[in-house]
Design a protein around this motif. Sequence first.
Motif, mmCIF file in Angstrom:
data_model
loop_
_atom_site.group_PDB
_atom_site.id
_atom_site.type_symbol
_atom_site.label_atom_id
_atom_site.label_comp_id
_atom_site.label_asym_id
_atom_site.label_seq_id
_atom_site.Cartn_x
_atom_site.Cartn_y
_atom_site.Cartn_z
ATOM 1 N N ARG A 108 1.110 4.286 -2.919
ATOM 2 C CA ARG A 108 0.908 5.710 -2.632
ATOM 3 C C ARG A 108 2.152 6.526 -2.951
ATOM 4 O O ARG A 108 2.049 7.673 -3.406
ATOM 5 C CB ARG A 108 0.515 5.878 -1.171
ATOM 6 C CG ARG A 108 -0.851 5.271 -0.853
ATOM 7 C CD ARG A 108 -1.253 5.473 0.596
ATOM 8 N NE ARG A 108 -2.569 4.896 0.855
ATOM 9 C CZ ARG A 108 -3.184 4.944 2.038
ATOM 10 N NH1 ARG A 108 -2.592 5.543 3.069
ATOM 11 N NH2 ARG A 108 -4.377 4.413 2.189
ATOM 12 N N LYS A 134 0.829 -1.204 0.000
ATOM 13 C CA LYS A 134 0.000 0.000 0.000
ATOM 14 C C LYS A 134 0.867 1.261 0.000
ATOM 15 O O LYS A 134 0.619 2.215 -0.752
ATOM 16 C CB LYS A 134 -0.915 0.001 1.232
ATOM 17 C CG LYS A 134 -1.859 1.189 1.303
ATOM 18 C CD LYS A 134 -2.481 1.325 2.687
ATOM 19 C CE LYS A 134 -3.242 0.088 3.107
ATOM 20 N NZ LYS A 134 -3.903 0.272 4.435
ATOM 21 N N GLY A 135 1.924 1.261 0.835
ATOM 22 C CA GLY A 135 2.826 2.404 0.889
ATOM 23 C C GLY A 135 3.537 2.637 -0.429
ATOM 24 O O GLY A 135 3.740 3.789 -0.850
ATOM 25 N N THR A 192 -3.521 5.490 -5.753
ATOM 26 C CA THR A 192 -4.358 5.203 -4.587
ATOM 27 C C THR A 192 -4.932 3.801 -4.721
ATOM 28 O O THR A 192 -5.475 3.444 -5.780
ATOM 29 C CB THR A 192 -5.508 6.214 -4.466
ATOM 30 O OG1 THR A 192 -4.962 7.536 -4.401
ATOM 31 C CG2 THR A 192 -6.336 5.948 -3.209
ATOM 32 N N GLU A 193 -4.805 3.025 -3.654
ATOM 33 C CA GLU A 193 -5.331 1.658 -3.679
ATOM 34 C C GLU A 193 -6.833 1.648 -3.429
ATOM 35 O O GLU A 193 -7.372 2.532 -2.744
ATOM 36 C CB GLU A 193 -4.609 0.795 -2.631
ATOM 37 C CG GLU A 193 -5.069 0.971 -1.194
ATOM 38 C CD GLU A 193 -4.568 2.257 -0.545
ATOM 39 O OE1 GLU A 193 -5.024 2.562 0.575
ATOM 40 O OE2 GLU A 193 -3.739 2.967 -1.165
#
Length: 391
Positions: A127, A123-124, A132-133
Amino acid sequence: MNRLAEPVDVLGAPAPAAPIEPLAGFTVAVTAARRADELAALLRRKGAEVLCAPALRIVPLSDDRRLRAVSTTLAERPADIVVATTGIGFRGWVEACETWGLAEPLLTAMRSSRLIARGPKAKGAIRAAGLTEEWSPPSESSGEVLDYLLERGVSGLRVAVQLHGEPLPDFCAALRMAGAEVVEVPVYRWTTPEDVAPLDRLIDAVAAGQVDAVTFTSAPAAAGLLERARVTGAERRLVAALRGATLAMCVGPVTAGPLTARDIPAVWPARARIGALVKRLAEELPESAPTLPVAGHVLRLRGQAVLLDGELRPVSPALMRVLRELARRPGQVRARAELLASLGGDADAHAVETAVARLRAALGDPRIIQTVVKRGYRLSLDTGDCDPRSE
């Protein structure tokens, strides 16, 4: 003979003894190719003796023609869904595309895709790339990601799956059976280390019972260790050690997969983090060591050392084998022939007497090991129950 004075504090009272680190006296092997230095440093801070040998090698991303070809295809024809499985993999994918001039076209294409992150690191990375997930599972499980996708339907959709060093055949096959067009993205690949000598020495040490735990931070590392042992003819002895006294400590259940498939028991922390792995190991190894009340002392056996009344005393591997043989049946007489066998085939008839004498000296109290005339030796077990882990 003069004795050294005990350390004292400013008020004249004896200074408190330095605390014993939880992994002091234990030998731990590190098989990681990435972050091996970080893991080894954490283990040494806990007192462990560390053996490092990568069980695999990562192919540099910028040298991988397969990744370039797949990236070009996805930039030209975007995926409906992109699954990012690891942070390092997703970041490396973007960085490799930068060297080929493909990063901007690929990221532009991904802005029209639904992005699924397997865990917080993925996720990081998403971003950090300015994207955006849509969703990320709290469990960090590929299985939960698959369930999420199948529940929402993937029929007719193009799904790009970022692999993490090895294929994900079950994951990708399930998506294909549900009607998806799956594009596998091989962002990095594992292969045999260029220098296998350190790995061979590590395998020999584990097979010889000289290692108390082996750490694994990826499934390919676990598979690589087993495969190298097969190639060198040490597989049977390695597997026997890992099924026996040597603990297999994994960062998570996915990493443990190649081991559990061979009926090798493995342990892992609740969260898949290197720090959590070390913390769990620092709890597991001391708890696995037998504790015995002998001759008025408390004796705790560790890998290549003993704790006697809280004081760490190093013991050579040969003497440790004799002590473990005595501790297998504490208080019972062990014949000289049994103890001789623990010293190896090259030992002669006088080796047991010599080993016991040296062991008594190492322990500092000859009463701990009793001689039973014409029968052998035994640990001088105090009255009461002994630790069941010594059985």
